[in-house]
Write a protein that holds these residues in place. Structure first.
Motif, PDB file in Angstrom:
ATOM      1  N   ALA A  74      60.177 -18.782  81.075  1.00  0.00           N
ATOM      2  CA  ALA A  74      59.335 -19.173  82.207  1.00  0.00           C
ATOM      3  C   ALA A  74      57.877 -19.052  81.776  1.00  0.00           C
ATOM      4  O   ALA A  74      57.516 -18.112  81.047  1.00  0.00           O
ATOM      5  CB  ALA A  74      59.611 -18.281  83.407  1.00  0.00           C
TER       6      ALA A  74
ATOM      7  N   ASP B 206      50.649 -18.815  84.260  1.00  0.00           N
ATOM      8  CA  ASP B 206      49.587 -19.742  84.663  1.00  0.00           C
ATOM      9  C   ASP B 206      48.311 -19.476  83.861  1.00  0.00           C
ATOM     10  O   ASP B 206      48.302 -18.641  82.946  1.00  0.00           O
ATOM     11  CB  ASP B 206      49.362 -19.695  86.184  1.00  0.00           C
ATOM     12  CG  ASP B 206      48.793 -18.353  86.655  1.00  0.00           C
ATOM     13  OD1 ASP B 206      48.279 -17.582  85.821  1.00  0.00           O
ATOM     14  OD2 ASP B 206      48.867 -18.083  87.877  1.00  0.00           O
TER      15      ASP B 206
ATOM     16  N   VAL C 185      54.834 -17.573  86.515  1.00  0.00           N
ATOM     17  CA  VAL C 185      55.014 -18.633  87.509  1.00  0.00           C
ATOM     18  C   VAL C 185      56.440 -18.554  88.063  1.00  0.00           C
ATOM     19  O   VAL C 185      57.404 -18.933  87.396  1.00  0.00           O
ATOM     20  CB  VAL C 185      54.749 -20.020  86.877  1.00  0.00           C
ATOM     21  CG1 VAL C 185      54.917 -21.128  87.906  1.00  0.00           C
ATOM     22  CG2 VAL C 185      53.352 -20.069  86.266  1.00  0.00           C
ATOM     23  N   LEU C 186      56.548 -18.055  89.254  1.00  0.00           N
ATOM     24  CA  LEU C 186      57.871 -17.849  89.863  1.00  0.00           C
ATOM     25  C   LEU C 186      58.638 -19.157  90.042  1.00  0.00           C
ATOM     26  O   LEU C 186      59.852 -19.213  89.867  1.00  0.00           O
ATOM     27  CB  LEU C 186      57.723 -17.145  91.218  1.00  0.00           C
ATOM     28  CG  LEU C 186      58.357 -15.768  91.286  1.00  0.00           C
ATOM     29  CD1 LEU C 186      57.625 -14.788  90.382  1.00  0.00           C
ATOM     30  CD2 LEU C 186      58.353 -15.243  92.719  1.00  0.00           C
ATOM     31  N   SER C 187      57.882 -20.215  90.372  1.00  0.00           N
ATOM     32  CA  SER C 187      58.571 -21.498  90.592  1.00  0.00           C
ATOM     33  C   SER C 187      59.182 -22.001  89.283  1.00  0.00           C
ATOM     34  O   SER C 187      60.164 -22.751  89.292  1.00  0.00           O
ATOM     35  CB  SER C 187      57.598 -22.536  91.157  1.00  0.00           C
ATOM     36  OG  SER C 187      56.529 -22.705  90.262  1.00  0.00           O
ATOM     37  N   ASP C 188      58.618 -21.587  88.152  1.00  0.00           N
ATOM     38  CA  ASP C 188      59.193 -21.999  86.870  1.00  0.00           C
ATOM     39  C   ASP C 188      60.524 -21.269  86.629  1.00  0.00           C
ATOM     40  O   ASP C 188      61.442 -21.835  86.036  1.00  0.00           O
ATOM     41  CB  ASP C 188      58.201 -21.696  85.735  1.00  0.00           C
ATOM     42  CG  ASP C 188      58.413 -22.629  84.557  1.00  0.00           C
ATOM     43  OD1 ASP C 188      58.795 -23.799  84.786  1.00  0.00           O
ATOM     44  OD2 ASP C 188      58.237 -22.183  83.413  1.00  0.00           O
TER      45      ASP C 188
ATOM     46  N   GLU D  46      62.554 -20.437  88.993  1.00  0.00           N
ATOM     47  CA  GLU D  46      63.527 -21.142  89.841  1.00  0.00           C
ATOM     48  C   GLU D  46      63.919 -22.479  89.206  1.00  0.00           C
ATOM     49  O   GLU D  46      65.093 -22.855  89.186  1.00  0.00           O
ATOM     50  CB  GLU D  46      62.960 -21.335  91.245  1.00  0.00           C
ATOM     51  CG  GLU D  46      63.920 -22.120  92.117  1.00  0.00           C
ATOM     52  CD  GLU D  46      63.885 -21.715  93.570  1.00  0.00           C
ATOM     53  OE1 GLU D  46      62.795 -21.363  94.036  1.00  0.00           O
ATOM     54  OE2 GLU D  46      64.952 -21.773  94.219  1.00  0.00           O
ATOM     55  N   ARG D  47      62.926 -23.180  88.687  1.00  0.00           N
ATOM     56  CA  ARG D  47      63.213 -24.483  88.052  1.00  0.00           C
ATOM     57  C   ARG D  47      64.216 -24.303  86.902  1.00  0.00           C
ATOM     58  O   ARG D  47      65.215 -25.014  86.815  1.00  0.00           O
ATOM     59  CB  ARG D  47      61.893 -25.073  87.508  1.00  0.00           C
ATOM     60  CG  ARG D  47      62.014 -26.443  86.864  1.00  0.00           C
ATOM     61  CD  ARG D  47      60.688 -26.903  86.266  1.00  0.00           C
ATOM     62  NE  ARG D  47      60.234 -26.092  85.138  1.00  0.00           N
ATOM     63  CZ  ARG D  47      60.655 -26.218  83.890  1.00  0.00           C
ATOM     64  NH1 ARG D  47      61.553 -27.138  83.585  1.00  0.00           N
ATOM     65  NH2 ARG D  47      60.195 -25.428  82.924  1.00  0.00           N
TER      66      ARG D  47
ATOM     67  N   SER E 101      67.679 -23.458  88.101  1.00  0.00           N
ATOM     68  CA  SER E 101      68.409 -24.569  88.723  1.00  0.00           C
ATOM     69  C   SER E 101      68.919 -25.569  87.679  1.00  0.00           C
ATOM     70  O   SER E 101      69.857 -26.301  87.930  1.00  0.00           O
ATOM     71  CB  SER E 101      67.513 -25.277  89.745  1.00  0.00           C
ATOM     72  OG  SER E 101      66.475 -25.933  89.063  1.00  0.00           O
TER      73      SER E 101
ATOM     74  N   LEU F   5      66.276 -14.679  93.223  1.00  0.00           N
ATOM     75  CA  LEU F   5      66.473 -15.996  92.613  1.00  0.00           C
ATOM     76  C   LEU F   5      67.611 -15.956  91.605  1.00  0.00           C
ATOM     77  O   LEU F   5      68.492 -16.827  91.592  1.00  0.00           O
ATOM     78  CB  LEU F   5      65.196 -16.426  91.885  1.00  0.00           C
ATOM     79  CG  LEU F   5      64.035 -16.917  92.733  1.00  0.00           C
ATOM     80  CD1 LEU F   5      62.819 -17.181  91.850  1.00  0.00           C
ATOM     81  CD2 LEU F   5      64.451 -18.198  93.467  1.00  0.00           C
TER      82      LEU F   5
END
Ligand code: PLP
Length: 488
Positions: A203, A206, A212-215, A217-218, A221, A249
């Motif tokens: 991951a 920034d 980056v938490l959304s990374d 999750e990406r 997934s 997550l």
């Protein structure tokens, strides 16, 4: 015998537990007291003599009264070293993220317990039983320290975080195709053990260096991730990650979470439990030498049932129940994770340090580190040739670390000058977190690859100031003044 067969034949003949030895060791506890070693039993056996709260009453805001009270409880702060001009001064240590000096009472506790030390888990001699009880009961102390549920978790002792990560990854990873999600913020100890055994994905961080938490999750997934392994706090920027949100997550995508606790345990309270069960941490790994107990101790706290399904790649005595010509039977965790004779002083030191840290109070430790960080940042920002890295405004999500460079001065030279001029110890380089430091310095990977192919090239890096609970105002003043002199 292959691994599966080993697992199938595995049964529980673990080392003596607190329950199995409770009657004789309770007697031993009393006896050690009668033998005239009250120090040997204060913390772990008789229990009543909690140390006085180590912090002065009425302190607020200022970090110095707190630090000055603590200073008498740390080994060696007055020990003088020689500077370049030949004069002597006590070392000012700002390299606490690497390792901390010892608490005086840790040293005393280790010495006292060594009077009653004998082999762990093996002998019937009184000293052996005494040491075994301290060693085994210590697992509960460690679990309480990280707020782990004693029913579902266990603790195995290790030498340090690196050792723990290697043991854990050697056990959990069963194939190179297992996918481990880690990050670009990690210390090598939470990257290479996975990289070498599994397939790692990372991951990103920034522009200020935050994860980056959304990374995460990406990546979760898109990949069949088995383990997410993330640091609780960075050894470069001090950022504290929301490991419980990451746990949620990870669990949502059927992965387990491993946390590198090396930089959190002496700085902030750490809890294995989240707000709900899906936020619980599955494994945490940390070193005792970063928590004022430099005797080579450390621990892995993890889910007992999961650890029982695996075996680490460390074999020998102490971690096996029965061995025939070609087969073995292994005990349950934690014993199967502790090959060879244990590091008893390391464990005693770690347990005592946990006690002192709790007594001191993490609320004060956090407040003090924030105070020192703010003061250092303000002082260094006022020096025109200094560049500070990462977020220097919003620092509430950081443990006490400040990283910087002086324009035109190599980081190694700055660190050397600080030591020679003023007996100030900082750390220089890329802090065993190379990919992270290259990102903070904005050096692209292809440039690093080129550097790697050029022998004897000085690697880029930074200077790191990392705080302990005993650092005070005067030390920060000396640091800022010295950086100003070096910057010229
Ligand atoms: C975040 C982090 N993880 C792991 C380690 C490795 O710890 P040890 O050297 O005690 O194994 C360190 C050491 O600095 C660290 O800061």
């Amino acid at each position: 015998m292959n691994r599966e067969t080993i697992e199938q034949t595995s049964r529980s003949l673990s080392k003596p537990t607190a329950e199995s030895t409770s009657e004789p060791t309770a007697n031993l506890a009393r006896r050690s007291f009668f033998l005239g070693a009250p120090g040997a039993s204060t913390l772990l056996l008789t229990g009543p003599a909690r140390p006085a709260r180590a912090t002065p009453s009425g302190r607020s805001g200022s970090g110095s009264s707190f630090a000055n009270d603590i200073r008498s409880k740390i080994v060696g702060l007055d020990a003088e070293v020689t500077m370049r001009n030949g004069s002597k001064a006590p070392l000012i240590n700002f390299d606490n993220a690497a390792t901390t000096p010892a608490f005086t009472s840790v040293l005393k506790e280790v010495n006292a317990q060594l009077e009653f030390y004998a082999s762990i888990g093996r002998g019937f001699g009184q000293k052996s039983k005494h040491s075994t009880e301290i060693y085994e009961n210590g697992r509960q102390i460690v679990m309480d320290f990280v707020n782990a549920d004693r029913e579902h978790y266990t603790v195995f002792y290790v030498n340090n975080t690196t050792d723990g990560m290697n043991k854990l990854s050697s056990a959990l990873i069963t194939s190179k195709s297992d996918i481990v999600l880690t990050s670009r913020m990690e210390h090598h100890a939470n990257d290479l053990p996975w990289r070498k055994r599994a397939t790692t994905i990372y991951a990103e961080v920034d522009s200020l260096g935050r994860l980056v938490l959304s990374d995460i999750e990406r990546l979760l997934s898109k990949n069949n991730v088995k383990y997410v392994s993330i640091t609780a706090a960075s050894n470069v920027t001090g950022y504290v990650n929301d490991v419980h949100a990451i746990a949620r997550l990870a669990h949502q995508y059927h992965a387990q979470i491993v946390v590198d606790g090396a930089q959190i345990v002496a700085h902030k309270p750490f809890s294995m439990r989240g707000q709900s069960a899906d936020e619980n941490i599955d494994y945490v790994v940390f070193s005792a030498h970063k928590m004022y107990a430099p005797y080579g101790g450390g621990a892995v706290v993890g889910l007992t049932d999961e650890l029982n399904k695996h075996l680490p790649e460390f074999y020998g005595g102490g971690m096996v129940d029965v061995v025939s010509d070609y087969t073995e039977i292994y005990p349950d965790a934690p014993a199967r994770y502790e090959a060879g004779s244990p590091n008893y002083p390391g464990v005693v030191a770690m347990l005592k340090a946990m006690d002192i840290l709790k007594e001191t109070g993490f609320d004060y430790i956090v407040e003090h580190e924030q105070y020192l960080m703010r003061k250092t940042i303000a002082g260094l920002q006022a020096i025109s040739r200094v560049t500070l890295y990462s977020d220097t405004e919003n620092i509430a999500d950081k443990v006490g670390i400040v990283v910087f460079n002086i324009a035109g001065k190599p980081h190694g030279e700055v660190a050397q000058e600080m030591a020679k001029k003023r007996a100030i110890a900082v750390r220089q380089g890329a802090f065993c977190s190379h990919p992270y430091v290259w990102r903070l310095l904005r050096i692209p990977n292809n440039e690093i690859l080129q550097l790697m192919q050029t022998p004897n090239t000085a690697l880029p890096g930074m200077v790191r100031v990392s705080f302990g609970i005993y650092n005070n105002d005067e030390e920060v003043d000396a640091l800022v003044e010295t950086v100003r002199e070096i910057a010229g």
